[in-house]
Design a protein around this motif. Structure first.
Motif, PDB file in Angstrom:
ATOM      1  N   TRP A 187       0.822  -1.213   0.000  1.00  0.00           N
ATOM      2  CA  TRP A 187       0.000   0.000   0.000  1.00  0.00           C
ATOM      3  C   TRP A 187       0.860   1.268   0.000  1.00  0.00           C
ATOM      4  N   THR A 192       2.396   3.442  -3.852  1.00  0.00           N
ATOM      5  CA  THR A 192       1.810   4.599  -4.533  1.00  0.00           C
ATOM      6  C   THR A 192       2.128   5.915  -3.830  1.00  0.00           C
ATOM      7  N   PRO A 193       1.969   6.032  -2.496  1.00  0.00           N
ATOM      8  CA  PRO A 193       2.352   7.291  -1.838  1.00  0.00           C
ATOM      9  C   PRO A 193       3.833   7.639  -2.016  1.00  0.00           C
ATOM     10  N   GLY A 216      -1.352   8.327  -9.353  1.00  0.00           N
ATOM     11  CA  GLY A 216      -1.630   8.130  -7.932  1.00  0.00           C
ATOM     12  C   GLY A 216      -3.003   8.643  -7.542  1.00  0.00           C
ATOM     13  N   LEU A 217      -3.387   9.793  -8.082  1.00  0.00           N
ATOM     14  CA  LEU A 217      -4.732  10.318  -7.814  1.00  0.00           C
ATOM     15  C   LEU A 217      -5.804   9.354  -8.315  1.00  0.00           C
ATOM     16  N   HIS A 218      -5.539   8.737  -9.460  1.00  0.00           N
ATOM     17  CA  HIS A 218      -6.480   7.751  -9.997  1.00  0.00           C
ATOM     18  C   HIS A 218      -6.580   6.542  -9.068  1.00  0.00           C
ATOM     19  N   GLU A 219      -5.426   6.100  -8.540  1.00  0.00           N
ATOM     20  CA  GLU A 219      -5.422   4.949  -7.635  1.00  0.00           C
ATOM     21  C   GLU A 219      -6.221   5.242  -6.365  1.00  0.00           C
ATOM     22  N   PHE A 220      -6.196   6.474  -5.905  1.00  0.00           N
ATOM     23  CA  PHE A 220      -6.930   6.863  -4.704  1.00  0.00           C
ATOM     24  C   PHE A 220      -8.350   7.352  -5.028  1.00  0.00           C
ATOM     25  N   HIS A 221      -8.769   7.160  -6.291  1.00  0.00           N
ATOM     26  CA  HIS A 221     -10.126   7.505  -6.739  1.00  0.00           C
ATOM     27  C   HIS A 221     -10.418   9.002  -6.623  1.00  0.00           C
ATOM     28  N   LEU A 222      -9.359   9.818  -6.714  1.00  0.00           N
ATOM     29  CA  LEU A 222      -9.528  11.268  -6.787  1.00  0.00           C
ATOM     30  C   LEU A 222      -9.512  11.626  -8.274  1.00  0.00           C
TER      31      LEU A 222
END
Length: 312
Positions: free
Chosen positions: A92, A95-96, A248-254
């Motif tokens: 997890w 990505t960050p 990364g924004l896509h992975e966090f659904h932003l």
């Protein structure tokens, strides 16, 4: 006896097929990961020649060799084990970490842009002028290896994200292969770049009009080529850093920003005949805009903080 021998040969053949399939998997995964990390490789290739400039010609290649060895040490002693530990125990966090590294690339690119706009030139620091040539060489090599650690970390993180769904042995072998090939490729090109002017001078001394003209062209063209390479490196930092953040924004659904980038890329991909090229160009340009904004925000905040700290 014959039956046992045939069975043994069948087992050996099965093992060979399995090994070949595994090698194909490693090569395929490494190729995919290396392609994803291409932007960081461009930046690494653009940044490194500057560390070998300003020394006598006979010291240029040894300096590049020292930096290359330091790069291999960064990748195989620190980054590869760290990446595999992340994949095994904290996937997890990949990505960050990627997004943090992408933000750093955007910030570094923005700093270069600001320096170019202001017309600032980086000269010899007072501390450097007091150093002997050996001490200065050591300092430059250490600085290059520290910079390589950041860029190699991005390469390993991008590669890890690309092969995260593969079995652990494939991940390890792919990352090792990517690290080795990228290091050989990058520092081979860097070595060629820093010696290009010497090659030109050698050609100028050879008999023949063509050889002299080519040599003069190399000598005169190298400053322009290095400036162009630096510009490409800055652009690569923006589109790679911005692209990592968008992903990364896509992975966090932003999704607002990734959605806009996808829509622009989808529209550009519809161009007949050159859709793949225009789609990539629009994606890179949109990612670079995101990187420019992120880098500008970080650079502005840091400069403001330093200004206030200095005022107090």
């Amino acid at each position: 006896m014959a039956t046992g021998l045939v069975a043994l040969l069948d087992d050996v053949a099965a093992i060979a097929k399995l090994a070949a399939a595994s090698l194909d998997d490693v090569a395929g995964a490494a190729g995919k990961a290396g392609a994803k990390a291409a932007g960081v490789v461009v930046d690494d290739t653009a940044v490194t020649p500057g560390y070998a400039m300003g020394f006598t010609p006979e010291r240029e290649l040894p300096i590049v060799w020292k930096i290359a060895l330091g790069s291999l040490k960064n990748k195989f002693f620190f980054l590869l084990p760290g990446a595999l530990l992340l994949a095994a125990f904290a996937p997890w966090a990949v990505t960050p970490i990627l997004m943090a590294g992408g933000a750093y690339l955007c910030f570094e690119a923005m700093e270069k842009i600001v320096e170019a706009v202001k017309g600032e030139e980086v000269g010899d620091e007072p501390g450097e002028l007091a150093l002997s040539s050996e001490e200065l060489e050591k300092e430059k090599v250490q600085g290059a290896i520290r910079t390589d650690l950041i860029l190699s970390g991005e390469i390993m993180a991008i590669s890890l994200a690309t092969v995260a769904d593969r079995p652990f042995p494939i991940q390890a072998a792919s990352l090792a292969l990517v690290g080795l090939l990228i290091t050989v490729g990058v520092y081979g090109v860097v070595g060629l770049i820093v010696k290009m002017d010497d090659i030109g001078l050698h050609m100028c001394r050879r008999p023949g009009t063509l050889s002299k003209r080519v040599g003069e062209g190399l000598v005169r063209g190298m400053p322009t080529a290095l400036a162009f390479l630096s510009t490409v490196g800055t652009a690569a930092m923006l589109w790679v850093g911005g692209g990592i953040i968008v992903h990364g924004l896509h992975e966090f659904h932003l999704t607002p920003i990734p959605g806009i980038v996808d829509q622009l890329a989808h529209g550009a991909s519809a161009v007949p005949g050159v859709g793949a090229i225009t789609g990539w160009l629009v994606t890179a340009a949109a990612s670079a805009v995101v990187g420019l904004v992120i880098g500008g925000v970080i650079a502005g905040a840091l400069h403001l903080w330093h200004a206030r700290k200095g005022a107090h």
